[in-house]
Scaffold this motif. Structure first.
Motif, short mmCIF file in Angstrom:
data_model
loop_
_atom_site.label_atom_id
_atom_site.label_comp_id
_atom_site.label_asym_id
_atom_site.label_seq_id
_atom_site.Cartn_x
_atom_site.Cartn_y
_atom_site.Cartn_z
N VAL A 107 0.85 -1.20 0.00
CA VAL A 107 0.00 0.00 0.00
C VAL A 107 0.88 1.24 0.00
CG1 VAL A 107 -1.71 1.34 1.28
CG2 VAL A 107 -1.91 -1.16 1.17
N SER A 108 1.95 1.21 0.79
CA SER A 108 2.88 2.34 0.86
C SER A 108 3.53 2.60 -0.50
CB SER A 108 3.94 2.07 1.92
OG SER A 108 4.91 3.08 1.93
N ILE A 109 3.96 1.54 -1.17
CA ILE A 109 4.60 1.68 -2.49
C ILE A 109 3.60 2.21 -3.52
CG2 ILE A 109 5.65 0.38 -4.40
CD1 ILE A 109 6.80 -1.51 -2.22
N TYR A 110 2.42 1.60 -3.56
CA TYR A 110 1.39 2.01 -4.53
C TYR A 110 0.91 3.44 -4.27
CZ TYR A 110 -3.15 1.96 -6.92
OH TYR A 110 -4.24 2.27 -7.72
N SER A 111 0.93 3.87 -3.00
CA SER A 111 0.39 5.19 -2.65
C SER A 111 1.15 6.33 -3.32
CB SER A 111 0.40 5.38 -1.13
OG SER A 111 1.73 5.45 -0.63
N ASN A 112 2.44 6.13 -3.63
CA ASN A 112 3.19 7.18 -4.34
C ASN A 112 2.66 7.36 -5.76
OD1 ASN A 112 5.15 7.83 -2.28
ND2 ASN A 112 6.05 5.82 -2.67
N TYR A 113 2.35 6.27 -6.42
CA TYR A 113 1.77 6.35 -7.77
C TYR A 113 0.36 6.93 -7.70
CZ TYR A 113 5.64 3.35 -9.24
OH TYR A 113 6.89 2.86 -9.50
N LEU A 114 -0.37 6.50 -6.68
CA LEU A 114 -1.74 6.98 -6.51
C LEU A 114 -1.77 8.47 -6.21
CD1 LEU A 114 -4.43 5.47 -6.65
CD2 LEU A 114 -4.41 5.32 -4.16
N LEU A 115 -0.76 8.96 -5.48
CA LEU A 115 -0.68 10.38 -5.17
C LEU A 115 -0.55 11.20 -6.45
CD1 LEU A 115 -0.37 12.61 -2.94
CD2 LEU A 115 2.11 12.27 -3.16
N VAL A 116 0.32 10.76 -7.35
CA VAL A 116 0.50 11.46 -8.63
C VAL A 116 -0.79 11.42 -9.44
CG1 VAL A 116 1.78 11.52 -10.81
CG2 VAL A 116 2.97 10.93 -8.67
N ILE A 117 -1.40 10.23 -9.52
CA ILE A 117 -2.65 10.07 -10.26
C ILE A 117 -3.74 10.97 -9.68
CG2 ILE A 117 -4.55 8.46 -10.73
CD1 ILE A 117 -2.14 7.99 -12.51
N SER A 118 -3.84 11.02 -8.36
CA SER A 118 -4.89 11.82 -7.73
C SER A 118 -4.71 13.30 -8.01
CB SER A 118 -4.92 11.57 -6.22
OG SER A 118 -3.77 12.08 -5.58
N LEU B 149 -3.17 14.61 -10.70
CA LEU B 149 -3.51 14.86 -12.11
C LEU B 149 -5.03 14.85 -12.32
CD1 LEU B 149 -0.81 12.68 -13.91
CD2 LEU B 149 -0.98 15.18 -13.91
N THR B 150 -5.71 13.94 -11.63
CA THR B 150 -7.18 13.89 -11.72
C THR B 150 -7.79 15.14 -11.11
OG1 THR B 150 -7.09 11.47 -11.55
CG2 THR B 150 -9.22 12.51 -11.17
N THR B 151 -7.25 15.58 -9.99
CA THR B 151 -7.73 16.81 -9.36
C THR B 151 -7.53 18.01 -10.29
OG1 THR B 151 -7.21 15.97 -7.16
CG2 THR B 151 -7.48 18.35 -7.37
N PHE B 152 -6.37 18.03 -10.96
CA PHE B 152 -6.07 19.10 -11.93
C PHE B 152 -7.16 19.17 -13.00
CE2 PHE B 152 -4.30 20.39 -16.01
CZ PHE B 152 -3.61 21.55 -15.70
N ALA B 153 -7.53 18.01 -13.54
CA ALA B 153 -8.58 17.97 -14.57
C ALA B 153 -9.94 18.31 -13.98
CB ALA B 153 -8.61 16.60 -15.22
N ASN B 154 -10.24 17.77 -12.80
CA ASN B 154 -11.54 18.01 -12.18
C ASN B 154 -11.76 19.48 -11.85
OD1 ASN B 154 -12.96 15.57 -12.10
ND2 ASN B 154 -11.74 14.82 -10.40
N MET B 155 -10.68 20.18 -11.48
CA MET B 155 -10.82 21.59 -11.18
C MET B 155 -11.21 22.37 -12.44
SD MET B 155 -7.75 22.16 -8.42
CE MET B 155 -6.95 23.14 -9.59
#
Length: 506
Positions: free
Chosen positions: A258-269, A271-277
């Motif tokens: 979960v810790s390892i995946y969370s770094n990738y998820l942070l970037v994805i989140s 970028l998604t927030t950027f688009a959602n805004m």
């Protein structure tokens, strides 16, 4: 023009705050990885996801009340606005209590999710729970300024507190390496920000009675109940889809994964927030637009918005395909890297989810909450069952494949609803265009990756800069030759040219 001006103001102010927050977040993340044990980073992501699932008690109330506010705001019906906001306040407080109670009931289950003995695990969870629940009692006024397309007025407050929170977190991490202190500074400053925001909104809307004790009329209540019922299913589905991956990973793989995946998820989140805004900046305008404009104009706006969505998520996906592991290595270290094939699945899920945003937003802006209310439930069941089964055989790859398979259903259904009930057009046009967009994204990804792989540089930071530059140039050169005669491309090109000319000429 007023709609466009307010939308642009909202978007620009949101991006200003977002830019500062992004920089601070990744700096904090880097220090967090350096100073805090990997297990605690995994807990941070896991508990965030658990509480986002508990937040299904919110029932999509924010979306429904926001939609209900468009018309009275347009008509300056302060009496109706006061009743709606007070209803939102009263209901939101009850939701905060419900989430807290549900959260407490989950405490005995935590050892079955986190299969590793961790000191202070229960204390950390309770801090997350209190931090989440407290916002339901003090953040109800935000909905008014957002629905009124005036969220840009909160830029100064949001900017200052973004800086305060980031600096506070860095101070605690650097000088104490204390995860509890890190969470505590977040909690205190988040509460203070909500209080300051509330005071500001109250001063902006002095004609609104935020303590109005009058009930809404029966017709309004019935509409809200109907839409809340529909949004409830959407909230359950969205929570189960977006938040269960880390829970399944923790229970069936490990908390360290979960810790390892969370770094990738942070970037994805982000970028998604950027688009959602970008989309959310137009959302209140879109709701107003759907109420007042013809079907042909709605279709025109949809095509422009969908093309913009493709451009954002296609470009982001191509860039991620070339730089994701390089960036994570700089952010953390090589111990936090995932294999390339798993990274490719993460990016594929990001692209597919992103391409659904346009159809989802126009559907919600039109108030079509009820028509596909069971789809998210079916999607979430598919996601959970397939992810758990495949996790046993393929680990994190199986969990991500489950997310991909479950995402097919809404990607097909939402366009069908939008084209039938809002645009009155044949939906096959959308799917043919979707296929073309997807093929273009894959094609540019392969071309850029081959070229970048041929360039050998040792320093990771220089590799990141080189790949960003080369990928951007390759993407937009190919993009230009494919779309130079496209109507939507012409629209955005002319919009940018007009904006630049206005800036140059003052």
């Amino acid at each position: 023009m007023a709609r466009i001006k307010n939308s642009i103001s909202n978007i620009m102010s949101s991006y200003f705050v977002f830019f500062i927050k992004t920089i601070l977040t990744f700096i904090v993340r880097s220090v967090l990885i350096e100073r805090i044990a990997q297990t605690y980073i995994g807990l941070n992501s896991l508990f965030t996801n658990i509480l986002s699932i508990l937040s299904i008690a919110e029932l999509g109330l924010t979306n429904v009340i926001g939609f209900s506010l468009y018309k009275p705001l347009k008509e300056k019906d302060n009496n109706k606005i006061s009743k709606l906001v007070y209803f939102y306040k009263k209901t939101y407080s009850k939701i905060g209590i419900i989430i807290f109670m549900l959260g407490i009931l989950l405490v005995p289950i935590l050892p079955f999710i986190v299969k590793k003995k961790i000191v202070d695990m229960y204390l950390i969870y309770i801090m997350f729970l209190i931090n989440t629940c407290s916002l339901y009692f003090i953040s109800y006024k935000d909905i008014l300024i957002s629905a009124d397309q005036k969220a840009y007025k909160l830029t100064l407050i949001n900017t200052l507190f973004t800086i305060f929170i980031g600096v506070g977190e860095l101070f605690i991490l650097y000088f104490t390496s204390n995860f509890i202190g890190y969470l505590l500074i977040q909690f205190m400053l988040n509460i203070l920000q909500r209080i300051v925001t509330n005071r500001f909104v109250s001063n902006e809307y002095k004609s609104i009675d935020f303590n109005c004790k009058k009930d809404l009329d029966d017709a309004s209540k019935n509409d809200i109940r109907k839409n809340i019922k529909a949004m409830f299913f959407h909230k359950i589905g969205d929570s189960m889809i977006n938040a269960t991956d880390n829970i399944i990973l923790s229970a069936f793989v490990s908390i360290d994964m979960v810790s390892i995946y969370s770094n990738y998820l942070l970037v994805i989140s982000y970028l998604t927030t950027f688009a959602n805004m970008l989309y959310n900046g137009f959302l209140a305008s879109l709701g107003n637009f759907i109420i007042t404009e013809s079907a042909e104009r709605k279709y025109e706006i949809f095509r422009k918005t969908n093309f913009l969505g493709f451009t954002i998520f296609s470009f982001s996906s191509v860039v991620l395909f070339n730089v994701f592991n390089v960036f994570v290595e700089i952010l953390a270290n090589k111990n936090y890297l995932l294999p390339n094939y798993i990274v490719a699945i993460i990016i594929l899920n990001f692209y597919i989810a992103g391409m659904r945003i346009t159809t989802g937003n126009i559907k919600n802006a039109a108030g079509l909450f009820d028509i596909d209310k069971y789809t998210p439930i079916i999607q979430s069941v598919i996601n959970i069952v397939v992810s758990i089964v495949l996790a046993h055989f393929y680990g994190i790859a199986g969990v991500l494949i489950g997310t991909f398979i479950s995402g097919v259903l809404p990607s097909v259904q939402r366009p069908c609803i939008v084209y039938k009930h809002i645009l009155n057009k044949p939906v096959m046009e959308y799917f043919l265009e979707y296929g073309k967009y997807f093929f273009i994204t894959i094609f540019i990804s392969i071309i850029s990756y081959v070229i970048n792989s041929a360039i050998v540089i040792e320093n990771p930071i220089l590799v990141l800069v080189e790949r960003l530059a080369v990928t951007t140039v390759i993407y937009f050169v190919i993009y230009y030759f494919i779309f130079k005669n496209n109507k939507e491309f012409e629209y955005y090109k002319n919009l940018i040219i007009k904006f630049l000319r206005r800036e140059v000429n003052g």
